[in-house]
Design a protein around this motif. Structure first.
Motif, mmCIF file in Angstrom:
data_model
loop_
_atom_site.group_PDB
_atom_site.id
_atom_site.type_symbol
_atom_site.label_atom_id
_atom_site.label_comp_id
_atom_site.label_asym_id
_atom_site.label_seq_id
_atom_site.Cartn_x
_atom_site.Cartn_y
_atom_site.Cartn_z
ATOM 1 N N THR A 7 0.798 -1.299 0.093
ATOM 2 C CA THR A 7 -0.014 0.015 -0.014
ATOM 3 C C THR A 7 0.757 1.187 -0.079
ATOM 4 O OG1 THR A 7 -1.837 0.967 1.072
ATOM 5 C CG2 THR A 7 -0.292 0.276 2.490
ATOM 6 N N ASP A 125 -6.747 2.928 -1.146
ATOM 7 C CA ASP A 125 -7.829 2.296 -1.006
ATOM 8 C C ASP A 125 -8.144 0.686 -1.826
ATOM 9 O OD1 ASP A 125 -9.084 3.272 -3.276
ATOM 10 O OD2 ASP A 125 -10.453 4.652 -2.048
ATOM 11 N N SER A 126 -6.988 0.790 -2.713
ATOM 12 C CA SER A 126 -6.872 -0.490 -3.431
ATOM 13 C C SER A 126 -5.397 -0.476 -3.874
ATOM 14 C CB SER A 126 -7.873 -0.275 -4.701
ATOM 15 O OG SER A 126 -7.479 0.332 -5.590
#
Ligand SMILES: Nc1ncnc2c1ncn2[C@@H]1O[C@H](COP(=O)(O)OP(=O)(O)OP(=O)(O)O)[C@@H](O)[C@H]1O
Length: 164
Positions: A7, A125-126
């Protein structure tokens, strides 16, 4: 064993100005068991900040948000860990600082956020969003990010995990 996930974690300008906030957020990253794959300090131009938050172009806070993001240094980290995307967002707490203070008072945004815009840190968020954002910031080329390799195993009795 479940594989590691990547991330993008960004410490925003209101927090990078405060040494205790930077230290506090770094401590949370390490104590939560993340691997820090890559780190870069960046000062985005207004144009780069606008591209970074392009999905919010129609929102009333877009100008405020992009001016803020380009107002000072940001610390960009690529983090790896099990469920890294969700884990990091959990540590961040809710987007809105007052909500973070009520619902998750020990979260990063509750502790170091100042307003809904100056909320201390960002989390993707992805995976696709993190790759896209990492490439926009220039921390890594998309093909390198996608080619990150995790090597793990026991050698001479010592368990090791390495990210290449
Ligand atoms: N109502 C609002 N007023 C002012 N700024 C806002 C508001 N909502 C969101 N923002 C700002 O826009 C950023 C992006 O909002 P988004 O809805 O994508 O939340 P998020 O995914 O939690 O945040 P981020 O993308 O920074 O991790 C927020 O982090 C915050 O800085």
């Amino acid at each position: 064993m479940k594989g590691l996930e990547l991330t993008l974690a960004i410490i925003k300008p209101n927090a990078t100005k405060l040494p205790h906030a930077v230290q506090g957020i770094r401590n949370r990253i390490i104590s939560s068991g993340f691997y820090v794959v890559r780190t870069k300090d960046v000062h985005l131009s207004m144009n780069e900040a606008q591209q970074f938050y392009i999905e919010h172009k129609q929102k009333f806070f877009y100008d405020r948000l992009t001016s803020f993001l380009s107002s000072g240094n940001i610390h960009v980290h690529i983090l790896a860990g099990t469920n890294a995307i969700q884990m990091w967002r959990q540590l961040l707490g809710p987007t809105k600082v007052y909500q973070a203070k009520v619902e998750n008072p020990t979260s990063i945004r509750a502790l170091y956020g100042v307003t809904d815009t100056r909320n201390a840190a960002h989390g993707s968020d992805s995976l696709l969003e993190s790759i896209d954002s990492a490439a926009k910031i220039g921390i890594v080329c998309p093909h390198i990010f996608q080619a990150t390799i995790i090597v793990q195993g026991t050698y001479n009795g010592k368990y090791t995990r390495v990210i290449i």
